[in-house]
Structure formats: C-alpha cells, structure tokens
Design an enzyme around this catalytic site. Structure first.
Site, PDB file in Angstrom:
ATOM      1  N   THR A 124       2.680   2.339 -14.380  1.00 48.38           N
ATOM      2  CA  THR A 124       1.619   2.136 -13.704  1.00 48.38           C
ATOM      3  C   THR A 124       0.149   3.134 -14.159  1.00 48.38           C
ATOM      4  O   THR A 124      -0.863   2.733 -14.367  1.00 48.38           O
ATOM      5  CB  THR A 124       1.934   2.600 -12.214  1.00 48.38           C
ATOM      6  OG1 THR A 124       2.740   1.924 -11.717  1.00 48.38           O
ATOM      7  CG2 THR A 124       0.569   2.382 -11.195  1.00 48.38           C
TER       8      THR A 124
ATOM      9  N   LYS B 273      -1.260   1.681 -17.021  1.00 53.50           N
ATOM     10  CA  LYS B 273      -2.532   0.751 -16.682  1.00 53.50           C
ATOM     11  C   LYS B 273      -3.983   1.501 -16.427  1.00 53.50           C
ATOM     12  O   LYS B 273      -4.986   1.412 -16.851  1.00 53.50           O
ATOM     13  CB  LYS B 273      -1.900  -0.177 -15.460  1.00 53.50           C
ATOM     14  CG  LYS B 273      -1.006  -1.090 -15.944  1.00 53.50           C
ATOM     15  CD  LYS B 273      -0.802  -2.083 -14.770  1.00 53.50           C
ATOM     16  CE  LYS B 273      -0.076  -3.244 -15.462  1.00 53.50           C
ATOM     17  NZ  LYS B 273      -0.955  -4.065 -16.003  1.00 53.50           N
TER      18      LYS B 273
ATOM     19  N   ARG C 212       4.444   6.783  13.301  1.00 59.20           N
ATOM     20  CA  ARG C 212       3.680   5.470  13.331  1.00 59.20           C
ATOM     21  C   ARG C 212       4.348   4.503  14.229  1.00 59.20           C
ATOM     22  O   ARG C 212       5.288   4.923  14.837  1.00 59.20           O
ATOM     23  CB  ARG C 212       3.984   4.918  11.817  1.00 59.20           C
ATOM     24  CG  ARG C 212       5.423   4.541  11.600  1.00 59.20           C
ATOM     25  CD  ARG C 212       5.454   4.116  10.031  1.00 59.20           C
ATOM     26  NE  ARG C 212       5.225   2.508   9.814  1.00 59.20           N
ATOM     27  CZ  ARG C 212       5.511   2.007   8.747  1.00 59.20           C
ATOM     28  NH1 ARG C 212       6.674   2.497   7.970  1.00 59.20           N
ATOM     29  NH2 ARG C 212       5.116   0.760   8.663  1.00 59.20           N
TER      30      ARG C 212
ATOM     31  N   SER D  55       6.257 -22.270   1.234  1.00 56.50           N
ATOM     32  CA  SER D  55       4.869 -22.122   0.683  1.00 56.50           C
ATOM     33  C   SER D  55       4.504 -21.415  -0.628  1.00 56.50           C
ATOM     34  O   SER D  55       4.210 -21.809  -1.535  1.00 56.50           O
ATOM     35  CB  SER D  55       3.646 -21.697   1.543  1.00 56.50           C
ATOM     36  OG  SER D  55       2.402 -21.629   1.042  1.00 56.50           O
ATOM     37  N   SER D  56       4.997 -19.946  -0.497  1.00 53.37           N
ATOM     38  CA  SER D  56       4.842 -19.143  -1.580  1.00 53.37           C
ATOM     39  C   SER D  56       5.686 -19.717  -2.759  1.00 53.37           C
ATOM     40  O   SER D  56       5.407 -19.365  -4.028  1.00 53.37           O
ATOM     41  CB  SER D  56       5.130 -17.752  -1.369  1.00 53.37           C
ATOM     42  OG  SER D  56       4.863 -17.413  -0.259  1.00 53.37           O
TER      43      SER D  56
ATOM     44  N   TRP E  31       6.767  -5.412  11.148  1.00 53.97           N
ATOM     45  CA  TRP E  31       6.664  -6.593  10.253  1.00 53.97           C
ATOM     46  C   TRP E  31       7.988  -6.432   9.440  1.00 53.97           C
ATOM     47  O   TRP E  31       8.229  -7.366   8.734  1.00 53.97           O
ATOM     48  CB  TRP E  31       5.487  -6.152   9.184  1.00 53.97           C
ATOM     49  CG  TRP E  31       5.575  -5.148   8.080  1.00 53.97           C
ATOM     50  CD1 TRP E  31       5.490  -3.926   8.331  1.00 53.97           C
ATOM     51  CD2 TRP E  31       5.924  -5.631   6.480  1.00 53.97           C
ATOM     52  NE1 TRP E  31       5.709  -3.375   6.931  1.00 53.97           N
ATOM     53  CE2 TRP E  31       5.856  -4.506   6.088  1.00 53.97           C
ATOM     54  CE3 TRP E  31       6.148  -6.788   5.947  1.00 53.97           C
ATOM     55  CZ2 TRP E  31       6.192  -4.269   4.744  1.00 53.97           C
ATOM     56  CZ3 TRP E  31       6.552  -6.504   4.664  1.00 53.97           C
ATOM     57  CH2 TRP E  31       6.485  -5.338   3.927  1.00 53.97           C
TER      58      TRP E  31
ATOM     59  N   ASP F 282      -5.810 -29.153 -14.647  1.00 49.63           N
ATOM     60  CA  ASP F 282      -5.494 -29.000 -12.956  1.00 49.63           C
ATOM     61  C   ASP F 282      -4.234 -28.103 -13.257  1.00 49.63           C
ATOM     62  O   ASP F 282      -3.531 -27.857 -14.242  1.00 49.63           O
ATOM     63  CB  ASP F 282      -5.395 -30.488 -12.242  1.00 49.63           C
ATOM     64  CG  ASP F 282      -5.547 -30.075 -10.724  1.00 49.63           C
ATOM     65  OD1 ASP F 282      -4.941 -29.119 -10.340  1.00 49.63           O
ATOM     66  OD2 ASP F 282      -6.351 -30.894 -10.160  1.00 49.63           O
TER      67      ASP F 282
ATOM     68  N   SER G  53      -8.095  -5.832 -14.857  1.00 42.85           N
ATOM     69  CA  SER G  53      -8.302  -5.938 -16.227  1.00 42.85           C
ATOM     70  C   SER G  53      -9.463  -7.177 -16.886  1.00 42.85           C
ATOM     71  O   SER G  53      -9.539  -7.000 -17.939  1.00 42.85           O
ATOM     72  CB  SER G  53      -6.892  -6.280 -16.784  1.00 42.85           C
ATOM     73  OG  SER G  53      -5.993  -5.363 -16.470  1.00 42.85           O
TER      74      SER G  53
ATOM     75  N   TYR H 231       4.772  -5.115  -5.001  1.00 39.38           N
ATOM     76  CA  TYR H 231       4.333  -5.536  -6.417  1.00 39.38           C
ATOM     77  C   TYR H 231       3.850  -6.798  -6.461  1.00 39.38           C
ATOM     78  O   TYR H 231       2.872  -7.102  -7.137  1.00 39.38           O
ATOM     79  CB  TYR H 231       5.331  -5.199  -7.362  1.00 39.38           C
ATOM     80  CG  TYR H 231       5.563  -3.681  -7.685  1.00 39.38           C
ATOM     81  CD1 TYR H 231       4.452  -3.168  -8.251  1.00 39.38           C
ATOM     82  CD2 TYR H 231       6.421  -3.104  -6.964  1.00 39.38           C
ATOM     83  CE1 TYR H 231       4.428  -1.569  -8.325  1.00 39.38           C
ATOM     84  CE2 TYR H 231       6.538  -1.582  -6.997  1.00 39.38           C
ATOM     85  CZ  TYR H 231       5.485  -1.047  -7.458  1.00 39.38           C
ATOM     86  OH  TYR H 231       5.453   0.401  -7.609  1.00 39.38           O
TER      87      TYR H 231
ATOM     88  N   GLU I  16       8.037  -7.410  -3.161  1.00 35.35           N
ATOM     89  CA  GLU I  16       7.094  -7.983  -2.534  1.00 35.35           C
ATOM     90  C   GLU I  16       5.954  -7.110  -2.522  1.00 35.35           C
ATOM     91  O   GLU I  16       4.733  -7.377  -2.864  1.00 35.35           O
ATOM     92  CB  GLU I  16       7.214  -8.040  -0.916  1.00 35.35           C
ATOM     93  CG  GLU I  16       6.135  -8.271  -0.111  1.00 35.35           C
ATOM     94  CD  GLU I  16       5.712  -9.752  -0.202  1.00 35.35           C
ATOM     95  OE1 GLU I  16       6.424 -10.622  -0.904  1.00 35.35           O
ATOM     96  OE2 GLU I  16       4.520  -9.940   0.290  1.00 35.35           O
TER      97      GLU I  16
ATOM     98  N   HIS J  69      14.292   3.587  -1.746  1.00 27.02           N
ATOM     99  CA  HIS J  69      13.287   4.673  -1.343  1.00 27.02           C
ATOM    100  C   HIS J  69      12.721   4.437  -0.112  1.00 27.02           C
ATOM    101  O   HIS J  69      11.991   5.299   0.705  1.00 27.02           O
ATOM    102  CB  HIS J  69      12.254   4.904  -2.426  1.00 27.02           C
ATOM    103  CG  HIS J  69      11.337   3.668  -2.683  1.00 27.02           C
ATOM    104  ND1 HIS J  69      10.897   3.629  -3.885  1.00 27.02           N
ATOM    105  CD2 HIS J  69      10.789   2.882  -1.823  1.00 27.02           C
ATOM    106  CE1 HIS J  69       9.907   2.746  -3.738  1.00 27.02           C
ATOM    107  NE2 HIS J  69      10.020   1.974  -2.708  1.00 27.02           N
ATOM    108  N   HIS J  70      12.839   3.403   0.637  1.00 28.37           N
ATOM    109  CA  HIS J  70      12.369   3.154   2.052  1.00 28.37           C
ATOM    110  C   HIS J  70      13.587   3.672   2.969  1.00 28.37           C
ATOM    111  O   HIS J  70      13.405   3.472   4.383  1.00 28.37           O
ATOM    112  CB  HIS J  70      12.075   1.419   2.220  1.00 28.37           C
ATOM    113  CG  HIS J  70      10.868   1.069   1.312  1.00 28.37           C
ATOM    114  ND1 HIS J  70       9.748   1.166   1.748  1.00 28.37           N
ATOM    115  CD2 HIS J  70      10.999   0.688   0.242  1.00 28.37           C
ATOM    116  CE1 HIS J  70       9.064   0.692   0.752  1.00 28.37           C
ATOM    117  NE2 HIS J  70       9.545   0.412  -0.061  1.00 28.37           N
TER     118      HIS J  70
ATOM    119  N   HIS K  76      -0.318  -7.897  13.012  1.00 30.98           N
ATOM    120  CA  HIS K  76      -1.046  -7.186  12.327  1.00 30.98           C
ATOM    121  C   HIS K  76      -0.418  -7.440  10.705  1.00 30.98           C
ATOM    122  O   HIS K  76      -1.050  -7.843   9.870  1.00 30.98           O
ATOM    123  CB  HIS K  76      -1.759  -6.006  12.631  1.00 30.98           C
ATOM    124  CG  HIS K  76      -2.631  -5.312  11.233  1.00 30.98           C
ATOM    125  ND1 HIS K  76      -3.731  -5.689  10.930  1.00 30.98           N
ATOM    126  CD2 HIS K  76      -2.111  -4.204  10.659  1.00 30.98           C
ATOM    127  CE1 HIS K  76      -4.106  -4.772  10.000  1.00 30.98           C
ATOM    128  NE2 HIS K  76      -3.099  -3.983   9.667  1.00 30.98           N
TER     129      HIS K  76
ATOM    130  N   HIS L 162      10.615  -4.261  -1.604  1.00 30.84           N
ATOM    131  CA  HIS L 162       9.885  -3.501  -2.614  1.00 30.84           C
ATOM    132  C   HIS L 162       9.124  -4.560  -3.607  1.00 30.84           C
ATOM    133  O   HIS L 162       8.145  -4.338  -3.996  1.00 30.84           O
ATOM    134  CB  HIS L 162      10.680  -2.626  -3.309  1.00 30.84           C
ATOM    135  CG  HIS L 162       9.604  -1.518  -3.983  1.00 30.84           C
ATOM    136  ND1 HIS L 162       8.888  -0.724  -3.647  1.00 30.84           N
ATOM    137  CD2 HIS L 162       9.352  -1.958  -5.424  1.00 30.84           C
ATOM    138  CE1 HIS L 162       8.077  -0.284  -4.370  1.00 30.84           C
ATOM    139  NE2 HIS L 162       8.340  -0.743  -5.796  1.00 30.84           N
TER     140      HIS L 162
END
Ligand code: HEM
Ligand SMILES: [Cu+2]
Lengths: 193, 531
Positions: free
Chosen positions: B334, B337, B456, B175-176, B147, B111, B274, B263, B261, B308-309, B82, B259
């Site tokens: 943040t 924004k 979890r 791909s990315s 994950w 293009d 925006s 963002y 990622e 922080h993880h 998931h 991390h």
C-alpha cells in the site's frame, strides 16, 4: 455485439466462464468446508478451549505433588432459561494427576419440566487438552421436573503434562435450554415409527 | 504510450438505435455497456443518499447524550442498514458502473463480453434492496445486528425479517459475481490487438484483480448467510454452542469474506487515482509495473489477515502474532502505491481541477486511514480500540475519503466523456471544499472519542463525550448537505453546459479519449490498433 465474435472467441469465452463458475461453486463449498476444517484445526492444535465430549480413563497416572494448579469453576445459564446453576465449590487447588470429585447444583425454578445441556469451555484455550473428565454431567442431557433440584457430578484430573506456564485453569459451563429441540426430535422420531 | 489508428467514428447515435425500444423499456432491456453503466451509477447514487439519510438519523440521535429521537432497536437497524447499503448498494455498484462504462472503452472493445448477463446483473439489484428496505417496515423490524451480522445476534436474537435479509444478500452476491465474471471475460478476451497485459490501464488491472477477489469471497458470504438462515429457521447448529456449534466460527467465516471485501472496495479506487494523478501532473504514472505487482500482492495478502478483526476473541498468542504481522505486511505494497502517486506528482506541472482535488485529498486522507489501520493492527493496542469509535474513524477514512472520494474523482474526470458537456467547475470546487472540510469535522474527532473509550453502535453515551459528539454530528449534517451540490452539478451537466472536446484534459492518456464526447452509443465496433 456478440455477432462480431469469431467462433473461437466464443469458445474461449465459454471455457473461461465455466472455469469461473466452477470457481464460484468451489468457493461456496469451501465456505461450508471451513466448518469442519476449523474444528479439526482447533482440535489438533488444541486452541479453542473445547474439552473432549467423552470420558477419559484414569490409569497409570502419577500424581505430581510438587506442583499446585488452581482450578476455577464458573457457570452461566442461557438468558431466559428457568434454572439456577452453580458450582458447589468455586475454586480448588489441585495437584496434577490427582482425581477430584466436585458437584454443580442445578435447580429448575419453573413449573414445567425442562431439559438442559451444559457446554464446557476451558481458559486458557491451550489448557483444554490437559483437562480430563472421567465423568461429567455435560456428557448427557439433564432432565429436571418442575421445581426440583439435582447435584450434577464432575470427576476430573489435570494432566501432569500441563505446560509449566499455566498456573490456573478456568472451567466455564454454559447451560442451554434444549427442551424445545428435545420435543421436536421426539415428535419426529414418533412420526418415523 | 498508446496511439490508435483512426477508425470510423462517423456512425452516430441515431443510425443504430432507431429500432431500439424507447422510454422505460430501453432501460429495462438494454444490453449496452454504457446504458448499464449509467444505471449502475444512478442506482449507486440513490443508495448513497438513502444510506446517507440513515446516517443522519444516527448522528441526530447522537447529537446529545440520552435517548431523544429514536428507539434503541430502531437505532440498531439504522447502523446495520446504513452499513449494508453503503457497502453493497453504494460503493460496489458504483465501481461496477464505472467498470461498465470504462473497461470496454479503455481496452478497445465494442461492449462487455456478456451483454445479456450484464442486464441481469444490474436489474436484480433494485429487487435486492427493495427487499432489504421493506424488511424495516415489518413487524419486529429489520436487521438490527450490525452489518457484520455476528451470530448469535443474527440467529438466536434476530427479528423474523432475517430471512429477507438473507435473501437480499444472496441476490446482491449473485449480482456481483455475475458482474465479476463479465469483467474477467471482457478483459481476457476482448482486448484490442496490441493491448498487451502490461499496457492495460491501471483501472483495468485493478478491476481484473478485484473481480477475482469477488469470485473468491462472495460465495463464502453466501455460505455464511445460508448458515445463519438454517440455524435460525431450520434447526441446524453451525453457530450454536448448545447444538455443538461455535459462535466464534461465524466470525472466522465472515471475516474470511470480510477482509478481502474491504479490498474489493479500495482496489478500483487505486486504479482511478492512478489514471487521474498522471493526467493532472502531465507526466506518465511513476512505477507502472510496481503498481501492478503491488495490487496483486495486496489481493493475495488480503486472505491472510482476516483474524485482525478478532484479536479479542481469545485466540492463542501465536495466532495473534501471525495475524498482526501479516496485517502490517499489507501496508508495504500500500505504501508503494502512495509513494508512486506522490512521485508522479513530483516536479509535474500540476493543475487542480475538481478531479485532481479529490484525487489529492484521497491520497492524504486514505493514508490517514491506513495509519489508524496500522494502530489497530497492533494486537495489544487493539484490545483497547476494538469496538470503539476509533474503528469507526478508521474505516470511514478508508471508505469515505478513500473509496467514495475516488468515485467522486472518477465521476468528475469522465463526466465530460459520458455527457458531452463540461461540468460547472465552480460548483465542483464548492462541492470539493465543502466535502473535504466537513468530512474531517465528521470523522477526525471520532479518533479521540474512540481513544477515550466510547463504544460503537450504542444510541446513548456518557456525558463526557457530549461536546465531541456534537461537533461530529454537525460535520455529518454538513457533509450530507454538501452531496446535494454534486446531485445538482450532475443534473446540470447532463442537461447542458460547455461542449466537451474528445479530450478535455490535456494530460490524460488512454483509448477512451480517442472517442468523441459524448462517447457514441456504439464504440470500437472495429477494434483500434494499439501500438
Ligand atoms: C494499512 C491498511 C489497513 C490496516 C492495517 C487495517 C487494519 C484494520 C484492523 C486491525 C481492523 C480491526 C479493528 C477492530 O475491529 O478492532 C480494521 C477494521 C476495519 N477496516 Fe481496516 N485496515 C487497513 C485498511 C483498510 C481498508 C483499505 C479498508 C477499506 C477500504 C478497511 C476497512 C475496514 C473496515 C470496514 C473495518 C471495520 C469492520 C467492522 O468491524 O465493522 N481497512 N482494519
Ligand atoms: Cu480487515
């Protein structure tokens, strides 16, 4: 729609693409470089509880009798490894600088020979650099024949420079079964000969 | 802000494409940014439903304490896949799809700069996910280590199918990266004359910065999975203590990717919001340049907070403090924004069509996610919250009501441009209200479960958590069903509906609205002049 690009546009495309691809390759390498970087950093800052892999020498050390540090021993065996492995003494009060002998008891409870490797770790991590071993079974692999036992020696002293804030050092050993790896490398060496 | 000299828009669809292949070959061989954008968006939606189905399995099992429906090992595969599917299959491809559709139209380019590579970057994705999903049917099962694939769960204790997992992650990463290179080259080299940097629409800016983040961290992820692969199958010991490695190092490498990622999954949302908030406030965006700088500083800071993880891995106190303060620092840009969006709405003449509803919900609910993030950033508090449902609540607020809601908002906002038809507003409102209510029933109570100590990724729980889990599961089923309204709405909108004018939203700004609706197959073949 590339046919609309002027030649200089294409050239600047190519330059940019090769820079970006280089960046990718560089970052892929950086990911692997993190491995030694991390080890060096932890080693220099003495932060992840790893102790030295070689014997330290016990010379010109003054014993600080004014101070007592508690040293605790804990042991773990990798899941599935057929050994019992325990410290003979779980807890000692020592003076910094004092040379201490202790032993761990290991017993192979299976009916086949097994090779073990103990990995030490000290908590709190900052204390690791002050925990000096002059002799340790963890420096070598341990071979035990089926249903035999052994007393594994450890000789250490606590550096008198140990920061005042640390009163207790916990030394943890995790024992790993490396029999298969041993076999594999023995076969490899045999093949090479 | 921007105006265009009119260009020849009379070239129609058919003029250009009579020699192009038809049917499936059109889609397989296409190099057109609009086609590829459409492919990405449909792919993402299919993955969203697939990952969603797995979430339904999870919530069904957690409806009651005890083990009812699935084996614990299968449960773990569901949470793992998931997460992987939603991150790499739903959110990231949706953003790439939007980038494909919108960036060329927004900067006046014909293009994407590298159309053939564009075709490849899309078409390897279905392979990657076929491999990942097929591993679920292998003997021993698919990935079951979360994950985040922490070693030694993913090395010593993982199923044989881990090789397939690694391979599929490699393909997704390639791909990315190709997508990111394409975006950067397009934005740098194909802007229309007069489209200077500080005139770029915010969506283009945020994607440019996201693309750089992708190039910086996707290779590190590739390195991490490669190390897992060699540790598991080829006898290396990167993460194995017995061989001199260190399992904690896995976490450092993973979160150095991980991390930034997160963002990658939110910066393009900031661009979308925006665009939408000013359009429905009928006012220009408040503080455009501060938005640009805030985005850039978030991106830079995102490299300094990974640990922080890992507060509970036994780091020394000074490292805990360093990562705590850096993490808190990110909430400053943040906050800038959020302030700017609210200031844009302030005294605007607001209207609440579906895109705006999703945008406003984004602002409110994403901010809740930001606040729970701040709570988690407090090191001593995190010792309590870590690996509980509180963390699950946090990242679902920022990812579902953040990233996913912004993608929904974008779909509603630009659907008329893509399809040439207005979507059914009534159905859109239904979709919004069903989603926004159910999503909060689903995720808000998870905060309480986490604070009360429910861990979890466990298929069973003690009975004091039963009532709240039941509520959460009901919210989950309702949210899942609500998304089917969106599916119906999109299909109806493609098939027909009220004809959309070139600029269906009176307050919207930007070059894409100077094109007719639906946007012609080839647009801006001669670049517009931006004044
Ligand atoms: C104000 C901004 C934010 C702060 C201060 C923050 C802080 C944190 C912290 C401290 C954790 C670790 C919790 C733990 O495992 O104990 C965490 C987890 C997480 N955050 Fe955030 N966060 C913020 C914004 C975001 C955003 C914008 C996203 C994504 C769009 C995000 C996604 C995640 C994810 C996915 C995890 C959990 C990863 C996992 O363990 O599976 N966060 N956050
Ligand atoms: Cu983070």
């Amino acid at each position: 729609m590339t046919n609309h690009h002027q030649p200089d546009k294409l050239k600047s495309n190519h330059k940019l693409i090769s820079m970006l691809v280089m960046g990718c390759i560089g970052m892929f390498g950086f990911g692997f470089a993190l491995v030694p970087l991390y080890d060096v950093l932890c080693d220099k800052l003495g932060i992840n509880g790893k102790t030295a892999n070689t014997a330290s020498s016990y010379q010109a050390i003054t014993i600080d009798t004014s101070r007592i540090v508690t040293v605790e021993f804990i042991s773990q065996v990798q899941t599935g490894m057929p050994w019992k492995f325990e410290p003979q003494t779980k807890r000692l009060e020592v003076h910094p600088g004092e040379l201490i002998h202790t032993v761990f008891l290991a017993r192979n409870v299976s009916d086949r020979a097994t090779v073990g490797q103990a990995i030490p770790s000290v908590s709190p991590g900052q204390g690791a650099a002050y925990f000096n071993k002059t002799e340790c079974f963890c420096f070598n692999q341990q071979h035990l024949a089926a249903s035999t036992s052994a007393e594994l020696p450890l000789i250490f002293f606590v550096d008198p420079q140990l920061p005042e804030s640390i009163h207790t050092l916990t030394l943890s050993y995790t024992l790993y079964d490396i029999t298969d790896k041993q076999l594999a490398s023995a076969i490899e060496q045999g093949a090479a000969k | 802000m921007m105006s265009t000299t009119t260009q020849d828009q009379s070239i129609t669809h058919d003029d250009h494409h009579h020699d192009a292949p038809k049917g499936i070959m059109r889609w397989l061989l296409t190099t057109n940014h609009k086609d590829i954008g459409t492919l990405y968006l449909w792919f993402s939606f299919i993955m969203f439903l697939t990952g969603g189905a797995m979430a339904m399995v999870i919530r069904a099992e957690l409806f009651q304490p005890g083990l009812q429906l699935v084996e614990p090992n299968f449960f773990n595969q569901m949470t793992t896949v998931h997460g992987l599917i939603m991150v790499f299959g739903a959110v990231m491809p949706a953003f790439t799809g939007l980038a494909n559709w919108l960036i060329p139209m927004m900067i006046g380019a014909p293009d994407m700069a590298l159309p053939r590579m564009n075709n490849w970057s899309f078409w390897i994705l279905p392979f990657a996910f076929t491999i990942l999903l097929s591993s679920l049917f292998m003997e021993g099962g698919g990935p079951n280590f979360g994950w985040t694939f922490y070693a030694p769960l993913s090395t010593t204790y993982s199923p044989d199918s881990t090789a397939l997992f690694v391979f599929s992650i490699h393909i997704m990463g390639i791909s990315s990266i190709m997508g990111a290179i394409n975006v950067i080259v397009t934005i740098v080299n194909l802007r229309a004359p007069g489209m200077t940097w500080m005139k770029l629409p915010m969506f283009v800016w945020t994607w440019l910065i996201t693309a750089f983040l992708l190039i910086a961290v996707m290779p590190v992820l590739a390195g991490a999975v490669t190390m897992v692969l060699t540790d598991k199958f080829f006898g290396t010991s990167f993460f194995e203590a017995a061989g001199g490695g260190d399992p904690v190092m896995f976490q450092h490498i993973f979160w150095f990717f991980g991390h930034p990622e997160v963002y990658i999954m939110i910066l393009p949302s900031f661009g979308i919001i925006s665009a939408i908030v000013p359009a429905f406030s009928r006012k220009p965006l408040f503080g455009y340049s501060s938005m640009v700088y805030a985005t850039a500083s978030i991106a830079i800071l995102s490299f300094l907070v990974w640990a922080h993880h890992m507060f509970t891995t036994g780091m020394p106190v000074f490292a805990e403090l360093f990562f705590m303060y850096c993490t808190m620092l990110i909430s400053v840009p943040t906050g800038v924004k959020v302030f700017n969006w609210v200031a844009t709405m302030w005294r605007g003449s607001l209207s609440f069509e579906t895109p705006m509803l999703f945008a406003v919900a984004f602002i409110v609910l994403f901010t809740i996610g930001g606040f729970s993030g701040l709570m988690l950033a407090i090191t001593p508090a995190d010792f309590q919250y870590h690996d509980t449902y509180f963390v699950v609540a946090h990242f679902h607020y920022v990812l579902v009501t953040g990233a996913i809601f912004s993608i929904m908002a974008a779909a509603y906002y630009w659907l008329p441009k893509w399809t040439g038809h207005m979507y059914n507003e009534r159905l859109g409102q239904w979709h919004f209200w069903c989603s926004v209510i159910s999503v909060n029933v689903l995720f808000f109570p998870m905060h309480f479960l986490g604070l009360a100590g429910m861990p979890r990724r466990i298929p069973d729980y003690s009975i004091q958590f039963a009532d709240v889990n039941q509520i959460v599961s009901i919210g989950g089923f309702a949210f899942g069903l609500s998304q089917l309204i969106f599916l119906v709405l999109v299909i109806k909108c493609i098939r027909g509906g009220e004809k959309a004018p070139a600029k269906p939203w009176e307050g919207s700004e930007g070059l894409e609205w100077t094109l007719p609706s639906p946007a012609p197959y080839h647009s801006f073949t001669t670049p517009p002049e931006v004044k």
